[in-house]
Enzyme design. Sequence first.
Site, PDB file in Angstrom:
ATOM      1  N   GLU A 101       0.838  -1.203   0.000  1.00  0.00           N
ATOM      2  CA  GLU A 101       0.000   0.000   0.000  1.00  0.00           C
ATOM      3  C   GLU A 101       0.869   1.247   0.000  1.00  0.00           C
ATOM      4  O   GLU A 101       1.984   1.227   0.517  1.00  0.00           O
ATOM      5  CB  GLU A 101      -0.847   0.036   1.282  1.00  0.00           C
ATOM      6  CG  GLU A 101      -2.285  -0.361   1.104  1.00  0.00           C
ATOM      7  CD  GLU A 101      -3.112   0.628   0.286  1.00  0.00           C
ATOM      8  OE1 GLU A 101      -2.548   1.361  -0.553  1.00  0.00           O
ATOM      9  OE2 GLU A 101      -4.324   0.659   0.493  1.00  0.00           O
ATOM     10  N   ASP A 105      -3.858   5.027   6.563  1.00  0.00           N
ATOM     11  CA  ASP A 105      -4.398   6.248   7.144  1.00  0.00           C
ATOM     12  C   ASP A 105      -5.281   5.834   8.333  1.00  0.00           C
ATOM     13  O   ASP A 105      -4.784   5.596   9.431  1.00  0.00           O
ATOM     14  CB  ASP A 105      -5.208   6.920   6.019  1.00  0.00           C
ATOM     15  CG  ASP A 105      -5.323   8.411   6.163  1.00  0.00           C
ATOM     16  OD1 ASP A 105      -5.645   8.856   7.266  1.00  0.00           O
ATOM     17  OD2 ASP A 105      -5.104   9.132   5.185  1.00  0.00           O
ATOM     18  N   GLY A 107      -6.710   3.007   8.455  1.00  0.00           N
ATOM     19  CA  GLY A 107      -6.509   1.555   8.595  1.00  0.00           C
ATOM     20  C   GLY A 107      -7.690   0.744   8.100  1.00  0.00           C
ATOM     21  O   GLY A 107      -7.640  -0.481   8.051  1.00  0.00           O
ATOM     22  N   LYS A 133       0.285   6.960   8.812  1.00  0.00           N
ATOM     23  CA  LYS A 133      -0.212   8.166   9.487  1.00  0.00           C
ATOM     24  C   LYS A 133      -0.840   7.731  10.815  1.00  0.00           C
ATOM     25  O   LYS A 133      -2.061   7.582  10.922  1.00  0.00           O
ATOM     26  CB  LYS A 133      -1.295   8.787   8.600  1.00  0.00           C
ATOM     27  CG  LYS A 133      -1.209  10.271   8.419  1.00  0.00           C
ATOM     28  CD  LYS A 133      -2.454  10.756   7.733  1.00  0.00           C
ATOM     29  CE  LYS A 133      -2.163  11.446   6.448  1.00  0.00           C
ATOM     30  NZ  LYS A 133      -3.388  12.039   5.859  1.00  0.00           N
ATOM     31  N   ASP A 161      -2.924  10.844  -4.319  1.00  0.00           N
ATOM     32  CA  ASP A 161      -3.609  11.841  -5.142  1.00  0.00           C
ATOM     33  C   ASP A 161      -4.408  12.858  -4.337  1.00  0.00           C
ATOM     34  O   ASP A 161      -4.725  12.654  -3.163  1.00  0.00           O
ATOM     35  CB  ASP A 161      -4.585  11.138  -6.102  1.00  0.00           C
ATOM     36  CG  ASP A 161      -5.834  10.631  -5.385  1.00  0.00           C
ATOM     37  OD1 ASP A 161      -5.692   9.879  -4.385  1.00  0.00           O
ATOM     38  OD2 ASP A 161      -6.950  11.010  -5.797  1.00  0.00           O
ATOM     39  N   ARG A 167      -0.379  12.547  -8.523  1.00  0.00           N
ATOM     40  CA  ARG A 167       0.253  11.250  -8.219  1.00  0.00           C
ATOM     41  C   ARG A 167       1.694  11.192  -8.739  1.00  0.00           C
ATOM     42  O   ARG A 167       2.515  10.446  -8.237  1.00  0.00           O
ATOM     43  CB  ARG A 167      -0.550  10.107  -8.850  1.00  0.00           C
ATOM     44  CG  ARG A 167      -1.928   9.882  -8.243  1.00  0.00           C
ATOM     45  CD  ARG A 167      -2.476   8.549  -8.706  1.00  0.00           C
ATOM     46  NE  ARG A 167      -3.916   8.431  -8.575  1.00  0.00           N
ATOM     47  CZ  ARG A 167      -4.545   7.934  -7.502  1.00  0.00           C
ATOM     48  NH1 ARG A 167      -3.871   7.541  -6.467  1.00  0.00           N
ATOM     49  NH2 ARG A 167      -5.863   7.856  -7.482  1.00  0.00           N
TER      50      ARG A 167
HETATM   51  C1  PRP Z   1      -5.973   5.536  -0.256  1.00  0.00           C
HETATM   52  C2  PRP Z   1      -4.710   4.708  -0.106  1.00  0.00           C
HETATM   53  C3  PRP Z   1      -5.181   3.540   0.700  1.00  0.00           C
HETATM   54  C4  PRP Z   1      -6.263   4.122   1.575  1.00  0.00           C
HETATM   55  C5  PRP Z   1      -5.726   4.348   2.937  1.00  0.00           C
HETATM   56  O1  PRP Z   1      -6.695   5.017  -1.316  1.00  0.00           O
HETATM   57  O2  PRP Z   1      -4.182   4.309  -1.350  1.00  0.00           O
HETATM   58  O3  PRP Z   1      -5.729   2.526  -0.115  1.00  0.00           O
HETATM   59  O4  PRP Z   1      -6.674   5.373   0.974  1.00  0.00           O
HETATM   60  O5  PRP Z   1      -6.692   4.928   3.750  1.00  0.00           O
HETATM   61  P1  PRP Z   1      -7.311   4.189   5.015  1.00  0.00           P
HETATM   62  O6  PRP Z   1      -6.188   3.614   5.820  1.00  0.00           O
HETATM   63  O7  PRP Z   1      -8.004   5.334   5.700  1.00  0.00           O
HETATM   64  O8  PRP Z   1      -8.287   3.155   4.540  1.00  0.00           O
HETATM   65  P2  PRP Z   1      -7.844   5.814  -2.088  1.00  0.00           P
HETATM   66  O9  PRP Z   1      -9.175   5.299  -1.624  1.00  0.00           O
HETATM   67  O10 PRP Z   1      -7.586   7.282  -1.972  1.00  0.00           O
HETATM   68  O11 PRP Z   1      -7.654   5.302  -3.575  1.00  0.00           O
HETATM   69  P3  PRP Z   1      -6.339   5.316  -4.494  1.00  0.00           P
HETATM   70  O12 PRP Z   1      -5.499   4.121  -4.059  1.00  0.00           O
HETATM   71  O13 PRP Z   1      -6.895   5.160  -5.864  1.00  0.00           O
HETATM   72  O14 PRP Z   1      -5.611   6.612  -4.296  1.00  0.00           O
END
Ligand code: PRP
Length: 181
Positions: A101, A105, A107, A133, A161, A167
């Site tokens: 990943e 964030d 989780g 984070k 992004d 990105r």
């Molecule tokens: C982002 C990142 C993780 C997720 C983390 O994806 O790539 O997959 O958020 O956040 P969390 O720990 O709060 O679940 P996003 O949904 O922005 O899609 P992307 O991968 O297309 O950027």
Amino acid sequence: MKTHEITKILVSEEEIKKTVQRLGAEINAHYGQLDRELIVVGLLRGSFIFMADLVRQIKIPLVVDFMTLASYGDGTVSSGDVKVVMDLDSSIEDRDVLLVEDIVDTGRTFSKVIRMMRNRNPRSLKICAFLNKPAARIVDIDIDFCGVDIPNEFAVGYGLDYAQGYRQLPYVGVLDPDSAQ
Ligand code: PRP
């Protein structure tokens, strides 16, 4: 498309390079020799740049696969549920799997994916995240191979992004969403 200001750099290109090398070394040391290829699974889209750099630091034989997830919700506040938009191509049953990943964030994404993957009975399942984070965490996650801890700010670049943009930045920076021009 509006442009926004990058107010500071959180992880420089140099630090990214060193971090990816360290993570690769940790992964190589952990797995040693495997009797079948490691399956490295990237969660799209955010992980694509980190994944490309990371696999070039892994010396053991591997194959790559990808999964795309999307959050349910009203578009502004995530409900915490994720659905599979594109599933893996390969079976992971009885295989060694490394999930990759760009950021952990809250989780929620990882906790959901880990549960989903465990149900498919891999031989082993490990997690590698480039950014972490901790201040945003809602669901506890054990990250086996962790890159850089960052503060609870809006990070973009190196795969991350804002409205699908930014990105391609070669570093991780903080974006000011109020600075639209
Ligand atoms: C982002 C990142 C993780 C997720 C983390 O994806 O790539 O997959 O958020 O956040 P969390 O720990 O709060 O679940 P996003 O949904 O922005 O899609 P992307 O991968 O297309 O950027």
